[in-house]
Design a protein around this motif. Structure first.
Motif, PDB file in Angstrom:
ATOM      1  N   ALA A 135      60.489  20.706  50.853  1.00  0.00           N
ATOM      2  CA  ALA A 135      59.459  21.737  50.776  1.00  0.00           C
ATOM      3  C   ALA A 135      58.677  21.859  52.077  1.00  0.00           C
ATOM      4  CB  ALA A 135      58.501  21.439  49.628  1.00  0.00           C
ATOM      5  N   ALA A 136      58.615  20.774  52.851  1.00  0.00           N
ATOM      6  CA  ALA A 136      57.865  20.795  54.106  1.00  0.00           C
ATOM      7  C   ALA A 136      58.600  21.535  55.217  1.00  0.00           C
ATOM      8  CB  ALA A 136      57.546  19.380  54.560  1.00  0.00           C
ATOM      9  N   GLY A 137      59.866  21.891  54.964  1.00  0.00           N
ATOM     10  CA  GLY A 137      60.626  22.621  55.983  1.00  0.00           C
ATOM     11  C   GLY A 137      61.304  21.664  56.933  1.00  0.00           C
ATOM     12  N   ARG A 138      61.181  21.918  58.226  1.00  0.00           N
ATOM     13  CA  ARG A 138      61.828  21.070  59.226  1.00  0.00           C
ATOM     14  C   ARG A 138      61.182  19.702  59.248  1.00  0.00           C
ATOM     15  NH1 ARG A 138      62.541  25.098  64.448  1.00  0.00           N
ATOM     16  NH2 ARG A 138      63.811  26.666  63.401  1.00  0.00           N
ATOM     17  N   SER A 139      62.024  18.690  59.290  1.00  0.00           N
ATOM     18  CA  SER A 139      61.539  17.313  59.278  1.00  0.00           C
ATOM     19  C   SER A 139      62.314  16.502  60.289  1.00  0.00           C
ATOM     20  CB  SER A 139      61.713  16.700  57.885  1.00  0.00           C
ATOM     21  OG  SER A 139      63.077  16.680  57.521  1.00  0.00           O
ATOM     22  N   ALA A 140      61.923  15.222  60.382  1.00  0.00           N
ATOM     23  CA  ALA A 140      62.606  14.331  61.326  1.00  0.00           C
ATOM     24  C   ALA A 140      64.038  14.083  60.892  1.00  0.00           C
ATOM     25  CB  ALA A 140      61.852  13.008  61.434  1.00  0.00           C
ATOM     26  N   ILE A 141      64.282  14.159  59.579  1.00  0.00           N
ATOM     27  CA  ILE A 141      65.634  13.911  59.096  1.00  0.00           C
ATOM     28  C   ILE A 141      66.585  14.997  59.571  1.00  0.00           C
ATOM     29  CG2 ILE A 141      67.038  13.747  57.011  1.00  0.00           C
ATOM     30  CD1 ILE A 141      64.779  12.389  55.626  1.00  0.00           C
ATOM     31  N   SER A 142      66.108  16.261  59.549  1.00  0.00           N
ATOM     32  CA  SER A 142      66.984  17.351  59.959  1.00  0.00           C
ATOM     33  C   SER A 142      67.263  17.339  61.456  1.00  0.00           C
ATOM     34  CB  SER A 142      66.353  18.690  59.555  1.00  0.00           C
ATOM     35  OG  SER A 142      65.107  18.853  60.208  1.00  0.00           O
ATOM     36  N   ALA A 200      71.736  10.815  62.602  1.00  0.00           N
ATOM     37  CA  ALA A 200      72.003   9.620  61.806  1.00  0.00           C
ATOM     38  C   ALA A 200      71.279   9.676  60.463  1.00  0.00           C
ATOM     39  CB  ALA A 200      71.582   8.380  62.588  1.00  0.00           C
ATOM     40  N   LYS A 201      70.004  10.057  60.491  1.00  0.00           N
ATOM     41  CA  LYS A 201      69.242  10.158  59.245  1.00  0.00           C
ATOM     42  C   LYS A 201      69.778  11.291  58.367  1.00  0.00           C
ATOM     43  CE  LYS A 201      64.933   8.223  61.052  1.00  0.00           C
ATOM     44  NZ  LYS A 201      63.482   8.465  61.286  1.00  0.00           N
ATOM     45  N   LYS A 202      70.216  12.362  58.998  1.00  0.00           N
ATOM     46  CA  LYS A 202      70.763  13.476  58.242  1.00  0.00           C
ATOM     47  C   LYS A 202      72.046  13.058  57.540  1.00  0.00           C
ATOM     48  CE  LYS A 202      71.973  18.349  58.804  1.00  0.00           C
ATOM     49  NZ  LYS A 202      72.126  19.456  59.768  1.00  0.00           N
ATOM     50  N   ARG A 203      72.855  12.265  58.216  1.00  0.00           N
ATOM     51  CA  ARG A 203      74.094  11.791  57.610  1.00  0.00           C
ATOM     52  C   ARG A 203      73.805  10.829  56.462  1.00  0.00           C
ATOM     53  NH1 ARG A 203      77.531   7.424  58.457  1.00  0.00           N
ATOM     54  NH2 ARG A 203      79.733   7.855  58.031  1.00  0.00           N
ATOM     55  N   GLU A 204      72.830   9.941  56.636  1.00  0.00           N
ATOM     56  CA  GLU A 204      72.465   9.028  55.561  1.00  0.00           C
ATOM     57  C   GLU A 204      71.951   9.782  54.342  1.00  0.00           C
ATOM     58  OE1 GLU A 204      69.645   6.354  57.205  1.00  0.00           O
ATOM     59  OE2 GLU A 204      71.079   5.336  58.528  1.00  0.00           O
ATOM     60  N   ALA A 205      71.173  10.836  54.561  1.00  0.00           N
ATOM     61  CA  ALA A 205      70.660  11.624  53.436  1.00  0.00           C
ATOM     62  C   ALA A 205      71.798  12.307  52.694  1.00  0.00           C
ATOM     63  CB  ALA A 205      69.656  12.654  53.947  1.00  0.00           C
ATOM     64  N   LYS A 206      72.789  12.811  53.422  1.00  0.00           N
ATOM     65  CA  LYS A 206      73.920  13.463  52.768  1.00  0.00           C
ATOM     66  C   LYS A 206      74.731  12.460  51.958  1.00  0.00           C
ATOM     67  CE  LYS A 206      74.655  17.432  55.802  1.00  0.00           C
ATOM     68  NZ  LYS A 206      75.626  18.125  56.687  1.00  0.00           N
ATOM     69  N   ILE A 207      74.890  11.253  52.482  1.00  0.00           N
ATOM     70  CA  ILE A 207      75.638  10.225  51.747  1.00  0.00           C
ATOM     71  C   ILE A 207      74.908   9.849  50.464  1.00  0.00           C
ATOM     72  CG2 ILE A 207      76.419   7.833  51.834  1.00  0.00           C
ATOM     73  CD1 ILE A 207      77.009   8.226  54.792  1.00  0.00           C
ATOM     74  N   ARG A 208      73.583   9.715  50.540  1.00  0.00           N
ATOM     75  CA  ARG A 208      72.798   9.403  49.337  1.00  0.00           C
ATOM     76  C   ARG A 208      72.916  10.515  48.303  1.00  0.00           C
ATOM     77  NH1 ARG A 208      68.752   7.818  52.934  1.00  0.00           N
ATOM     78  NH2 ARG A 208      67.633   9.768  52.482  1.00  0.00           N
ATOM     79  N   GLN A 209      72.837  11.749  48.749  1.00  0.00           N
ATOM     80  CA  GLN A 209      72.945  12.866  47.818  1.00  0.00           C
ATOM     81  C   GLN A 209      74.329  12.929  47.181  1.00  0.00           C
ATOM     82  OE1 GLN A 209      71.832  16.402  49.930  1.00  0.00           O
ATOM     83  NE2 GLN A 209      69.751  15.700  50.338  1.00  0.00           N
TER      84      GLN A 209
END
Length: 393
Positions: free
Chosen positions: A130-137, A141-150
């Motif tokens: 909801a916050a829009g752009r974040s450090a993960i995006s 590396a963080k973006k890949r970890e988030a996709k794996i978790r999802q």
């Protein structure tokens, strides 16, 4: 809207979307876009009915919502999915559809968060989305970890939904199929997925399955929002379509009967050339620098340099390559145990000389005698150590 009750009307709308959700109907077809348009009208009507009836409010939790009303929380997700798949009429139409999908998805996430359907981890991910752009995006590396978790969560929820009741589809089924299994399918309001004899047990199982399904839709929503954000950025930076100066006049007979309406190569004067670089030095659209006097051969050469394989193509077979390498002397033959066991030239000469009574034996015997005589003469003329002048002893 028909005279059907709201659950049956919702199920009827979802059933019309099954060919699209199962990928049996192409989105680019006129039938699919017509189905999406009709479904969007029904879904917006369903949302207005839910709002007018006050089915959901901000001061409630999921425990206070009835079993039959809980499944209508998914209406925002279905609405967002239909908007995301529509809007193929052009750039502006597509951007408008994506923004409406983003609004529907955000409302769906807010509803799940306010009713405490999500786990603390899922609620935190919703806040980030909801916050829009974040450090993960921004961090790969963080973006890949988030996709794996999802992905892991989606797989786990699908398996739990499939095993929570005997009447539910397979884990690989579309979410629309999951939703239809929770809704009534006949005019009496009976659900085909309800096979339990105990009504209380069936209601409890259906409620648990609905909550699991809402969590699954939450995970899919996060992926959809990420894709929508990237597509909106691409569309915002893409150049606008070429604006025509004059439409072709059907009464113009100077070109004969040739129809040039759908020619890929536009004729001079049918479009307004756009700027390549803005005043601030920003590139406005892709371009390629070509020679000032370019011919068709230059275009073909440029096309051949761009659209080609990224590796060197073979010009000969493997057998031809090995023959050429052997001719050049780059292949070493022999060696190994067979070469070690094979007799030497001296041993072969001795064996041939021992075969008495033949002409070949006499020749080989003479060769052996000359070889031994030459060796004896060499040893007489070159004493052992005669050449060792640097390290005597």
């Amino acid at each position: 809207m028909s005279d059907l009750p709201l659950p049956l009307f919702y199920a009827q709308t979802l059933r019309s979307l099954l060919p699209i959700s199962d990928d049996t109907l192409s989105l680019s077809s006129a039938e699919a876009q017509s189905t999406l348009s009709s479904a969007l009208d029904n879904l917006y009507l369903i949302q207005r009915i839910l709002t007018s009836l006050g089915v959901f409010s901000e001061n409630e939790t999921a425990e206070e919502v009835g079993d039959g009303e809980l499944v209508f929380m998914s209406a925002g997700w279905v609405l967002g999915g239909c908007e995301e798949k529509s809007g193929l009429g052009g750039r502006e139409d597509r951007m408008g559809a994506l923004k409406r999908a983003e609004t529907a998805y955000s409302g769906f996430l807010d509803l799940l968060s306010s009713y405490e359907v999500l786990t603390p981890e899922e609620k935190a991910e919703s806040s980030v989305a909801a916050a829009g752009r974040s450090a993960i995006s921004k961090d790969p590396a963080k973006k890949r970890e988030a996709k794996i978790r999802q992905y892991k969560r989606e797989k786990e929820l699908r398996e739990k939904i499939a095993s929570s009741s005997r009447g539910h589809p397979e884990p690989s089924s579309s979410p629309i199929s999951f939703l239809l299994s929770l809704l009534p399918s006949d005019t009496n309001g009976a659900s085909t997925s309800s096979t339990s004899v105990n009504p209380e047990e069936s209601s409890e199982t259906s409620r648990l399955t609905t909550l699991l399904l809402l969590r699954l839709l939450h995970t899919l929503t996060l992926s959809s929002l990420s894709s929508i954000t990237m597509e909106l950025e691409l569309l915002a930076s893409a150049p606008a379509s070429i604006s025509a100066i004059s439409e072709p006049d059907s009464r113009d007979t100077t070109r004969g009967s040739e129809d040039t309406t759908w020619r890929l190569d536009r004729q001079p004067g049918t479009y307004r050339p756009r700027e390549l670089i803005s005043g601030g030095g920003r590139v406005l659209r892709p371009f390629t620098i070509l020679p000032s006097t370019q011919a068709m051969s230059d275009r073909e050469r440029l096309k051949g340099d761009v659209f080609k394989q990224s590796w060197r193509l073979p010009t000969m077979t493997i057998d031809e390559y090995l023959e050429e390498e052997q001719r050049r002397g780059n292949i070493i033959t022999g060696g190994g145990q067979a070469s070690y066991d094979a007799p030497t030239d001296s041993e072969l000469l001795d064996l041939a000389a021992e075969d008495d009574g033949t002409a070949l034996a006499e020749i080989k015997g003479e060769q052996k005698r000359q070889k031994e005589e030459n060796w004896a003469r060499y040893t007489d003329e070159n004493k052992k150590g005669a050449g060792n002048t640097m390290n005597r002893g």
